[in-house]
Design an enzyme around this catalytic site. Structure first.
Site, PDB file in Angstrom:
ATOM      1  N   CYS A   7      15.852 -50.586  29.344  1.00 29.65           N
ATOM      2  CA  CYS A   7      16.458 -50.623  28.032  1.00 29.65           C
ATOM      3  C   CYS A   7      16.425 -51.991  27.448  1.00 29.65           C
ATOM      4  O   CYS A   7      16.087 -51.977  26.145  1.00 29.65           O
ATOM      5  CB  CYS A   7      17.549 -50.316  28.282  1.00 29.65           C
ATOM      6  SG  CYS A   7      18.196 -48.638  28.443  1.00 29.65           S
ATOM      7  N   HIS A  99      10.416 -43.641  34.141  1.00 30.47           N
ATOM      8  CA  HIS A  99       9.311 -44.114  34.099  1.00 30.47           C
ATOM      9  C   HIS A  99       8.110 -43.366  34.691  1.00 30.47           C
ATOM     10  O   HIS A  99       8.515 -42.730  35.751  1.00 30.47           O
ATOM     11  CB  HIS A  99       9.311 -45.434  34.162  1.00 30.47           C
ATOM     12  CG  HIS A  99       9.608 -45.842  35.506  1.00 30.47           C
ATOM     13  ND1 HIS A  99      10.881 -45.848  35.841  1.00 30.47           N
ATOM     14  CD2 HIS A  99       8.727 -46.336  36.512  1.00 30.47           C
ATOM     15  CE1 HIS A  99      11.015 -46.364  37.106  1.00 30.47           C
ATOM     16  NE2 HIS A  99       9.978 -46.509  37.610  1.00 30.47           N
TER      17      HIS A  99
HETATM   18  P1  AMP Z   1       9.927 -47.373  40.766  1.00 32.92           P
HETATM   19  O1  AMP Z   1       9.893 -48.101  42.184  1.00 32.92           O
HETATM   20  O2  AMP Z   1       9.330 -46.245  40.360  1.00 32.92           O
HETATM   21  O3  AMP Z   1      11.276 -47.354  40.134  1.00 32.92           O
HETATM   22  O4  AMP Z   1       9.089 -48.612  39.857  1.00 32.92           O
HETATM   23  C1  AMP Z   1       9.757 -49.824  39.212  1.00 32.92           C
HETATM   24  C2  AMP Z   1       8.503 -50.378  38.764  1.00 32.92           C
HETATM   25  O5  AMP Z   1       9.016 -51.282  37.540  1.00 32.92           O
HETATM   26  C3  AMP Z   1       7.977 -51.503  39.854  1.00 32.92           C
HETATM   27  O6  AMP Z   1       6.623 -51.004  39.947  1.00 32.92           O
HETATM   28  C4  AMP Z   1       8.032 -53.044  39.216  1.00 32.92           C
HETATM   29  O7  AMP Z   1       7.042 -53.603  39.349  1.00 32.92           O
HETATM   30  C5  AMP Z   1       8.403 -52.390  37.827  1.00 32.92           C
HETATM   31  N1  AMP Z   1       8.843 -53.548  37.084  1.00 32.92           N
HETATM   32  C6  AMP Z   1      10.338 -53.830  37.303  1.00 32.92           C
HETATM   33  N2  AMP Z   1      10.717 -54.912  36.287  1.00 32.92           N
HETATM   34  C7  AMP Z   1       9.787 -54.830  35.275  1.00 32.92           C
HETATM   35  C8  AMP Z   1       9.488 -55.777  34.118  1.00 32.92           C
HETATM   36  N3  AMP Z   1      10.502 -56.518  33.694  1.00 32.92           N
HETATM   37  N4  AMP Z   1       8.436 -55.542  33.402  1.00 32.92           N
HETATM   38  C9  AMP Z   1       7.304 -54.778  34.155  1.00 32.92           C
HETATM   39  N5  AMP Z   1       7.406 -53.860  34.972  1.00 32.92           N
HETATM   40  C10 AMP Z   1       8.584 -54.000  35.802  1.00 32.92           C
HETATM   41 ZN    ZN Z   2      17.402 -48.116  30.732  1.00 36.66          ZN
END
Ligand code: AMP
Ligand code: ZN
Length: 137
Positions: A7, A99
């Site tokens: 967000c 996502h």
């Molecule tokens: P999930 O395990 O599917 O919830 O994946 C979360 C993903 O978000 C991970 O692959 C992280 O590398 C990515 N992530 C977390 N924080 C950020 C951020 N600030 N910008 C870009 N990617 C992020």
């Molecule tokens: Zn959110």
């Protein structure tokens, strides 16, 4: 949600490297980059997981995922591309804002998902399908 990292990216409160944006979705580079070109497609309006999606969001996420996937293929020419989306800690979800991962794939790249098939008898498939269909309405 003010304490939600995605967000905050949508609100431009923290930086992200954007690749695509439309009414319902924002696509940006995953900070971890399992392989070069690893993109996340997130909903703009906070929804924790797939269960919380409005129909319009659900449609928009997969439309954007397909569009960005084609661009990743054009840009990196990967041998394959994995679409990965986790719901809940047991599924590996770490950011509780819906996502979809688009991960360019290569033979032997080390990304692994074990797939412990059970191959149940047909009657079990019918039983499982019946339970799901009863909830579809
Ligand atoms: P999930 O395990 O599917 O919830 O994946 C979360 C993903 O978000 C991970 O692959 C992280 O590398 C990515 N992530 C977390 N924080 C950020 C951020 N600030 N910008 C870009 N990617 C992020
Ligand atoms: Zn959110």
């Amino acid at each position: 949600m003010s304490n939600c990292v995605f967000c905050r990216i949508v609100a431009k409160e923290i930086p992200a490297t954007l690749v695509h944006e439309d009414e319902h979705t924002l696509a940006f580079m995953d900070i971890g980059q399992v392989n070069p070109g690893h993109v996340l497609v997130a909903v703009k309006h906070h929804a924790e997981n797939i269960y919380a999606l409005e129909d319009a969001q659900a449609a928009a996420v997969f439309r954007a995922a397909a569009k960005v996937a084609r661009a990743i293929r054009g840009a990196f020419e990967p041998q394959g591309l994995s679409v990965y989306q986790a719901n809940g800690a047991a599924a590996g979800q770490t950011v509780l804002h819906l996502h979809v991962h688009l991960v360019p794939r290569y033979e032997g790249d080390g990304m692994a998902l074990t797939w412990p098939v059970k191959n149940p008898p047909r009657e079990k498939l019918v039983e499982y399908a019946g339970k799901i269909k009863a909830k579809l309405g």
